[in-house]
Design a protein around this motif. Structure first.
Motif, mmCIF file in Angstrom:
data_model
loop_
_atom_site.group_PDB
_atom_site.id
_atom_site.type_symbol
_atom_site.label_atom_id
_atom_site.label_comp_id
_atom_site.label_asym_id
_atom_site.label_seq_id
_atom_site.Cartn_x
_atom_site.Cartn_y
_atom_site.Cartn_z
ATOM 1 N N UNK A 148 0.764 -1.165 -0.118
ATOM 2 C CA UNK A 148 -0.105 0.109 0.207
ATOM 3 C C UNK A 148 0.990 1.289 0.114
ATOM 4 N N UNK A 149 0.588 2.033 -1.108
ATOM 5 C CA UNK A 149 1.725 3.270 -1.212
ATOM 6 C C UNK A 149 1.547 4.285 0.000
ATOM 7 N N UNK A 150 0.137 4.422 0.465
ATOM 8 C CA UNK A 150 -0.027 5.305 1.318
ATOM 9 C C UNK A 150 0.209 5.141 2.952
ATOM 10 N N UNK A 151 0.529 3.635 3.043
ATOM 11 C CA UNK A 151 0.997 3.162 4.447
ATOM 12 C C UNK A 151 2.645 3.143 4.662
ATOM 13 N N UNK A 152 2.894 3.354 5.767
ATOM 14 C CA UNK A 152 4.394 3.185 6.266
ATOM 15 C C UNK A 152 4.688 1.637 5.988
ATOM 16 N N UNK A 153 5.870 1.407 6.105
ATOM 17 C CA UNK A 153 6.348 0.078 6.342
ATOM 18 C C UNK A 153 5.868 -0.623 7.303
ATOM 19 N N UNK A 154 5.826 -0.180 8.634
ATOM 20 C CA UNK A 154 5.104 -0.868 9.686
ATOM 21 C C UNK A 154 3.692 -1.099 9.365
ATOM 22 N N UNK A 155 2.945 -0.079 8.985
ATOM 23 C CA UNK A 155 1.378 -0.505 8.579
ATOM 24 C C UNK A 155 1.133 -1.432 7.432
ATOM 25 N N UNK A 156 2.096 -1.423 6.542
ATOM 26 C CA UNK A 156 2.226 -2.565 5.377
ATOM 27 C C UNK A 156 2.168 -3.849 6.073
ATOM 28 N N UNK A 157 3.205 -4.186 6.978
ATOM 29 C CA UNK A 157 3.373 -5.367 7.522
ATOM 30 C C UNK A 157 2.317 -5.632 8.699
ATOM 31 N N UNK B 270 11.320 -7.073 0.545
ATOM 32 C CA UNK B 270 11.523 -7.920 2.063
ATOM 33 C C UNK B 270 10.333 -7.188 2.953
ATOM 34 N N UNK B 271 9.598 -6.231 2.648
ATOM 35 C CA UNK B 271 8.274 -5.862 3.258
ATOM 36 C C UNK B 271 7.400 -6.825 3.025
ATOM 37 N N UNK B 272 7.420 -7.064 1.510
ATOM 38 C CA UNK B 272 6.372 -8.348 1.357
ATOM 39 C C UNK B 272 6.715 -9.521 1.779
ATOM 40 N N UNK B 273 7.649 -10.008 2.347
ATOM 41 C CA UNK B 273 8.036 -10.957 3.029
ATOM 42 C C UNK B 273 7.713 -11.126 4.363
ATOM 43 N N UNK B 274 8.073 -9.964 5.118
ATOM 44 C CA UNK B 274 7.862 -9.729 6.386
ATOM 45 C C UNK B 274 6.097 -9.680 6.781
ATOM 46 N N UNK B 275 5.725 -9.076 5.761
ATOM 47 C CA UNK B 275 3.929 -9.031 5.835
ATOM 48 C C UNK B 275 3.519 -10.554 5.840
ATOM 49 N N UNK B 276 4.144 -11.513 4.857
ATOM 50 C CA UNK B 276 3.563 -12.734 4.868
ATOM 51 C C UNK B 276 3.905 -13.549 6.003
ATOM 52 N N UNK B 277 5.217 -13.229 6.734
ATOM 53 C CA UNK B 277 5.568 -14.047 7.884
ATOM 54 C C UNK B 277 4.873 -13.410 9.232
ATOM 55 N N UNK B 278 4.467 -12.371 9.335
ATOM 56 C CA UNK B 278 4.002 -11.877 10.697
ATOM 57 C C UNK B 278 2.699 -12.645 11.331
ATOM 58 N N UNK B 279 1.970 -13.149 10.466
ATOM 59 C CA UNK B 279 0.829 -13.981 10.866
ATOM 60 C C UNK B 279 1.253 -15.461 11.437
ATOM 61 N N UNK B 280 2.532 -15.570 11.530
ATOM 62 C CA UNK B 280 3.141 -17.288 11.746
ATOM 63 C C UNK B 280 2.125 -18.047 10.949
ATOM 64 N N UNK B 281 2.304 -18.216 9.569
ATOM 65 C CA UNK B 281 1.711 -18.866 8.675
ATOM 66 C C UNK B 281 2.297 -20.223 8.590
#
Length: 317
Positions: free
Chosen positions: A92-101, A145-156
């Motif tokens: 999301x371009x309007x969200x920070x890295x933190x909020x994207x994750x 890397x942000x995309x990867x962090x977003x994928x792993x934050x939910x402990x899939x």
């Protein structure tokens, strides 16, 4: 998590894309679906995620059925506990890295200790200091890397990758291959990776499934796929092949240009040459067949040479 796909069929506009597919992905393996564009590999990935619905068949995660046309089961994507890393980053371009994750956690209303969990994911991909930046302020590798962090934050239980490195330049792509493989090993989770890049598949995978026209051509360890192809398609699609006869071939790097006892000799004429820095690729005419061999020395076009091949390196298909 083990993934099983049983008798899966899928068509688009009456064109059959996946044809009665049986496929198993083992727990904690890094499995790559490899094949040319249009072979069905991304469709398989999206059916595992629940983003595409099969026409028929069943999909199981361990002992739980997530799709069955017969039993009318279709667990939605958000309840499959799958992480997905997209080809185009999908930030999301309007969200920070933190909020994207954090986005996936907020969407699921799973906000307990959200700050600590997001920071942990960012730390694992070495982006902690970039958490307040926006996607436009990051490089391509950092966005991935942000995309990867977003994928792993939910402990899939499983992470799916849809050609995630294809938008990166060659040098960065090589760095990210090593980094991504290392992260998956640390997480000790199941990963399914889709690519048409043979180098990516060979260097990253525990197991490779080669797809062609909606069917599995061959599956196995990278070394077995490369060294012992079972079909003409595999031999020609993965690496380079020198055909001795219509049903037998060998890989260029197994040949020698100096005589060796017990090796078969093939007279050849040099028809072209590529300088690749650490070696030369020689293109040869061998009784009308075009072969490629590697050489540490330069030869002139038109030069006559002999190629020596061990019988054990010739694969019959």
């Amino acid at each position: 998590m083990k993934i099983s796909m049983n008798r899966i069929c899928k068509s688009f506009d009456k064109a059959e894309v996946i044809k009665s597919l049986d496929l198993e992905i083992q727990d904690n393996d890094f499995t790559t679906l490899l094949g040319p564009s249009g072979c069905g590999k991304t469709t398989i990935l999206r059916m595992i995620a629940g983003l595409e619905k099969p026409d028929s068949g069943e999909i199981w995660f361990d002992d739980s059925c997530v799709f069955s046309d017969k039993n009318r089961i279709n667990i939605p994507p958000e309840k499959r506990n799958i992480g997905f890393v997209f080809q185009d980053f999908a930030l999301w371009p309007h969200l920070s890295v933190f909020e994207n994750v954090a986005f996936g956690l907020r969407a699921k209303k799973d906000t307990v200790n959200i700050k600590e969990r997001v920071n942990e994911a960012l730390e694992s991909v070495q982006l902690s200091e970039y958490k307040d930046r926006y996607p436009s302020q990051l490089s391509g590798g950092q966005q991935q890397r942000v995309g990867f962090a977003r994928a792993i934050v939910t402990k899939p239980d499983c992470i799916l990758f849809d050609e995630p490195l294809s938008a990166l330049d060659a040098i960065l792509r090589e760095d990210m291959r090593l980094e991504m493989k290392g992260l998956i090993e640390k997480l000790n989770t199941t990963a399914v990776f889709v690519t048409h890049d043979q180098m990516e598949a060979m260097s990253m995978s525990d197991w490779i499934i080669v797809m062609n026209k909606g069917r599995i051509e061959q599956q196995g360890k990278p070394e077995n796929i490369y060294q012992r192809p079972k079909t003409h398609f595999i031999a020609n699609f993965i690496g380079k092949s020198n055909w001795v006869e219509s049903d037998s071939m060998f890989r260029p790097e197994t040949a020698a240009l100096k005589k060796k006892d017990g090796y078969r000799e093939f007279p050849a004429v040099v028809s072209g040459i590529d300088f690749l820095g650490e070696k030369y690729n020689l293109y040869l005419n061998v009784h009308g067949k075009r072969w490629t061999v590697e050489s540490s020395s330069r030869y002139s076009v038109g030069a006559e040479v002999s190629v020596y091949v061990n019988e054990h390196d010739i694969v019959t298909i």
